[in-house]
Design an enzyme around this catalytic site. Sequence first.
Site, mmCIF file in Angstrom:
data_model
loop_
_atom_site.group_PDB
_atom_site.id
_atom_site.type_symbol
_atom_site.label_atom_id
_atom_site.label_comp_id
_atom_site.label_asym_id
_atom_site.label_seq_id
_atom_site.Cartn_x
_atom_site.Cartn_y
_atom_site.Cartn_z
ATOM 1 N N ASP A 56 2.112 0.115 -0.829
ATOM 2 C CA ASP A 56 1.016 0.706 -1.606
ATOM 3 C C ASP A 56 0.911 0.120 -3.020
ATOM 4 O OD1 ASP A 56 0.400 2.265 0.568
ATOM 5 O OD2 ASP A 56 1.553 3.994 -0.133
ATOM 6 N N SER A 109 3.802 11.260 -0.402
ATOM 7 C CA SER A 109 4.458 11.301 0.918
ATOM 8 C C SER A 109 5.365 12.525 1.039
ATOM 9 C CB SER A 109 5.315 10.045 1.119
ATOM 10 O OG SER A 109 4.502 8.913 1.161
ATOM 11 N N ARG A 158 -7.714 -3.651 1.610
ATOM 12 C CA ARG A 158 -7.284 -3.862 0.221
ATOM 13 C C ARG A 158 -7.161 -5.343 -0.135
ATOM 14 N NH1 ARG A 158 -3.153 1.320 -0.396
ATOM 15 N NH2 ARG A 158 -4.837 2.790 -0.885
ATOM 16 N N SER A 205 5.961 1.360 10.232
ATOM 17 C CA SER A 205 5.043 2.375 9.721
ATOM 18 C C SER A 205 5.744 3.723 9.666
ATOM 19 C CB SER A 205 3.805 2.483 10.619
ATOM 20 O OG SER A 205 3.108 3.674 10.326
ATOM 21 N N ARG A 260 -6.235 3.442 -5.102
ATOM 22 C CA ARG A 260 -5.297 2.438 -5.638
ATOM 23 C C ARG A 260 -6.044 1.212 -6.183
ATOM 24 N NH1 ARG A 260 -0.914 5.128 -5.137
ATOM 25 N NH2 ARG A 260 -0.430 6.243 -3.215
HETATM 26 C C1 S3P Z 1 2.964 6.699 4.067
HETATM 27 C C2 S3P Z 1 3.308 5.529 4.692
HETATM 28 C C3 S3P Z 1 2.646 4.248 4.429
HETATM 29 C C4 S3P Z 1 1.854 4.258 3.130
HETATM 30 C C5 S3P Z 1 1.038 5.517 2.990
HETATM 31 C C6 S3P Z 1 1.934 6.743 3.010
HETATM 32 C C7 S3P Z 1 3.673 7.948 4.432
HETATM 33 O O1 S3P Z 1 1.755 3.951 5.505
HETATM 34 O O2 S3P Z 1 1.020 3.132 3.053
HETATM 35 O O3 S3P Z 1 0.329 5.505 1.765
HETATM 36 O O4 S3P Z 1 3.608 8.929 3.672
HETATM 37 O O5 S3P Z 1 4.320 7.951 5.485
HETATM 38 P P1 S3P Z 1 2.296 3.284 6.864
HETATM 39 O O6 S3P Z 1 3.369 4.144 7.347
HETATM 40 O O7 S3P Z 1 1.129 3.284 7.796
HETATM 41 O O8 S3P Z 1 2.720 1.910 6.488
#
Ligand code: S3P
Length: 433
Positions: free
Chosen positions: A321, A25, A352, A172, A394
């Site tokens: 995750d 991220s 998942r 999110s 994952r």
């Molecule tokens: C992420 C946010 C999450 C996560 C993804 C990475 C990010 O998703 O599951 O692997 O880098 O902002 P959501 O924001 O859709 O929950």
Amino acid sequence: MSEKKQIFPVRHGLQGEVNIPGDKSVSHRSVILSALADTPVRITNFLQAQDCLSTVSCMKQLGAEIDIQADGMLLVTGNGLHGLQEPAGILDAGDSGTLLRLLLGLLAPQPFLATFTGDASLSRRPMGRVIEPLTQMGAHIVGRDGNRLLPITVLPALQPLTGITYQMPVASAQVKSALLLAGMYAKGETTILEPYTSRDHTERMLEAFGVPVRKSGGGVMMQPAEKLCAPEVIDVPGDISSAAYWMVAASVIDGSDVLLKKVGVNPTRTGILDVLRAMGADIQCMNERVSGGEPMADIRVRSAKLHGVSFGAEIMPRLIDEIPILAVAAMFASGETTITGAGELRVKETDRLQAIIDQYTKLAPCIEGQADGLVIHGSAVFSEASCFSYDDHRIAMSLAIAGAAGQGVTIENAACVNISYPEFYTTLHSLMK
Ligand code: S3P
């Protein structure tokens, strides 16, 4: 990605130190924001895995100069907040939902056209959740099947977007980040409200680039920005989502003692530590420090007797995750683990929840599925089996840990670990010695 990988059971515990690869991220955000700066930025510990390299390639097509240097460091030279260029070709987001959703937010306010494509998995994932609020801000985005699916085209913004107040139906970070990026270019304030706090790497990194993000009453607010004042260096912390495999492996394999170096411990990401500790894990954080607004620590994990727990919606954004690997921990724990509020897992790289139900039960028939969660009966009896990864990194890594801690596993389409952790299998072997 069709090759198989056979994982043998570990006999004597896992031992050693692991340099955890850069956070996925944070790596995405570091290259995107650096490309909007007026001065060059050096990024250390950038995750050189498939998803983040797709971001590098998209930002190059948008006009940034990006060099990957011999020591793995990235040097990004952007053209300023208003210096993005129209891409000559189609932007390929590969497998990355983060890349696609963040760039939809960044490109919605730009005066040029851009079209995104991606792989089969990304083409199935819901994009309406980001297109809808961006459209409310005045963006023109068109995609297949009622603007939901790839390929998606962002039409040139003929006038500035307008800030909105948006209540997200699900927490999110990807949607929040898209709106924050769009909000930098909008007229007036953009306010985003989430049911639960999702990861806040975008907010922290924007602050590090001199763009204040106000927080109040459970919302985050973005004012129009004039420019980004970039730091000279961004040091990306290790990814706690990658460290999670070793945390669970070391916990459930007797005689293990591992030291995970430089792990990001941003509180919006540490749900895995809370749940594993509640299960009885022996986890010690040491040498805690902060770099570029992100806390990090070295984490020692020794084997322990785990027991089942229950957790749900409230903690979900802090460990979303990590459910695939936490499900493995629960299979080895004593008693029952109940996971609720995990419906978002159905729209990740694969469904998942279904993947866990269908594949983990080949190794040990101890999991019941529910609409938004799982019930896992612990102290499971394992046998060797061949399991599908569904090309989901994952799922593949979690199956590998289940096989190593159990009776072995053969993983079909095993190379998908390259999406976030190319050194995963070699690291597993080095810890087994
Ligand atoms: C992420 C946010 C999450 C996560 C993804 C990475 C990010 O998703 O599951 O692997 O880098 O902002 P959501 O924001 O859709 O929950």
